[in-house]
Design an enzyme around this catalytic site. Structure first.
Site, short mmCIF file in Angstrom:
data_model
loop_
_atom_site.label_atom_id
_atom_site.label_comp_id
_atom_site.label_asym_id
_atom_site.label_seq_id
_atom_site.Cartn_x
_atom_site.Cartn_y
_atom_site.Cartn_z
N LYS A 1 -0.08 -1.86 91.24
CA LYS A 1 -0.89 -1.85 90.01
C LYS A 1 -1.71 -3.14 89.86
CE LYS A 1 0.77 2.23 89.01
NZ LYS A 1 1.94 2.66 88.24
C1 LIG Z 1 3.01 3.77 88.01
C2 LIG Z 1 2.95 4.70 86.87
C3 LIG Z 1 4.03 4.93 86.01
C4 LIG Z 1 5.40 4.40 86.29
O1 LIG Z 1 5.41 3.03 86.42
P1 LIG Z 1 6.71 2.31 87.01
O2 LIG Z 1 6.49 0.88 86.57
O3 LIG Z 1 6.67 2.47 88.49
O4 LIG Z 1 7.90 2.91 86.39
C5 LIG Z 1 3.86 5.75 84.91
N1 LIG Z 1 2.67 6.33 84.66
C6 LIG Z 1 1.61 6.16 85.47
C7 LIG Z 1 0.33 6.82 85.13
C8 LIG Z 1 1.73 5.36 86.61
O5 LIG Z 1 0.68 5.22 87.43
#
Ligand SMILES: *Cc1c(COP(=O)(O)O)cnc(C)c1O
Length: 385
Positions: free
Chosen positions: A189
């Protein structure tokens, strides 16, 4: 030729120093780095409260609980998302449903949402919480969704896992257009803590409840205690919470990364602009630009036009063959076997399936070079023309 991933963390010496400082300090968890990260994140995103958590999935889960989601509640989200956007409702015993996407933005369609709300009102089945997703980092129609929330009485839990640092009508995502906003700090991210998440909100009650649920539902706060304190050791469990805490090691990394968010975002924007130019002549649908929104550019997704020579699977295979980390965001949630067993059918949300069948995510990350982008474009050109 070196493999080009679709996304990659950008770790500097300053990040490493921030982490080692914590490892040498008195607290590796439940210490001051977490509050420092939360304070800085709230300030950058224009929010009154920020609560850091172990990951965004945990954040979505307890934000739902704190909004009162439970058995009998109804939660709606976008089918074009990671499964966690829907799973969080099921963790709470609620039912989940989807609102199809707007093809241009690939986000939840506001007109579909409005039409579905009208039908739901007639049936007495309005949602309690709606979870719009800022797909690829492009903020959803927050003002329009907020107007619908005020009219139909649901809460907005914005899944901004892709959208750290994005803005909508000049305001940062997370600054209060939604009732609460969730961010992810997974390694792929925008800002990373390896694993981690954050909720921002301007609602003090919601913030307090999320903080309580993050750590077992246990409180030492005199304002929250139900009984007289029995001494300096005293705490009470007043709700059924979890251990969804982030560590100080991770928070220090997050804070250090957050200091560079504006430069990292500028680099992503520059890469996206450059893709727009070098892919412009190809039979592709490129990401839309919307005047009142600044995307965080977590993902750059192309869709094959009908005139392209190859299909999506062939383009994907050609990219992988050339050591390019093509990816797919997302297989519509409602089409997974688990969701089909809940009664959803592939054709229920046709725009999300139509999008899925033509889309490929191509690499985009701050440290990407012109040469790497040119290599990606060359392989795409060879496949689609
Ligand atoms: C990555 C993601 C999540 C989950 O995030 P984590 O930190 O890995 O639990 C939830 N929603 C979206 C849209 C994502 O891209």
């Amino acid at each position: 030729m070196a493999f080009i991933p679709y996304s990659k963390q950008a770790i500097t010496q300053a990040d490493i120093d921030a982490v080692t400082d914590v490892l040498r300090s008195d607290f590796v968890t439940q210490g001051p780095a977490i509050t420092d990260f939360e304070t800085a994140f709230a300030k950058r995103h224009g929010a009154e409260h920020a609560i850091a958590l172990s990951n965004a999935t945990a954040a979505l889960h307890i934000a739902c609980l704190a909004m009162g989601v439970g058995p009998g509640s109804r939660v709606w989200t976008s089918p074009n998302s990671f499964a966690a956007s829907a799973n969080c409702a099921l963790y709470c015993g609620a039912s989940v449903d989807f609102v199809d996407i707007e093809p241009a933005t690939r986000n939840m369609s506001t007109s579909e949402l409005e039409a579905k709300l009208q039908r739901a009102q007639a049936e007495g089945a309005l949602p309690d919480v709606v979870i719009p997703v800022d797909f690829s980092g492009l903020p959803c129609d927050l003002a329009d969704i907020r107007a619908l929330a005020d009219r139909y009485g649901f809460k907005i839990l914005e899944d901004a896992s892709h959208a750290t640092g994005a803005s909508y009508q000049g305001e940062p995502v997370g600054s209060g257009q939604a009732h609460a906003t969730v961010f992810s700090f997974h390694a792929v991210k925008i800002v990373t803590t390896a694993e981690g998440g954050m909720v921002t909100t301007n609602d003090p009650e919601l913030a307090k409840n999320i903080a309580l649920l993050r750590s077992h539902g246990i409180s030492r706060d005199p304002d929250q205690l139900e009984r007289e304190s029995e001494g300096g050791w005293y705490y009470e469990q007043i709700d059924l919470g979890y251990n969804f805490r982030i560590t100080d090691v991770q928070a220090a990394l997050g804070l250090s990364q957050l200091k560079r968010i504006d430069t990292m975002q500028a680099e992503r924007i520059a890469r996206a602009d450059r893709y727009d130019k070098i892919l412009a002549e190809l039979p592709l649908k490129l990401p839309v630009r919307i005047a009142d929104r600044v995307s965080a550019w977590h993902l750059y997704v192309i869709e094959l036009a009908d005139s392209a020579r190859c299909d999506r699977a062939a383009l994907f295979a050609a990219l992988r063959e050339a050591e390019i980390g093509a990816n797919m965001h997302y297989i519509p949630i409602h089409t997974h076997p688990y969701y089909e067993r809940l009664g959803f059918k592939r054709g229920d949300f046709p725009a999300s399936v139509e999008y899925y069948e033509h889309a490929v995510t191509i690499p985009l990350f701050p440290a990407m070079t012109d040469a790497e982008q040119d290599r990606v474009a060359e392989v795409i050109r060879g496949a689609v023309l």
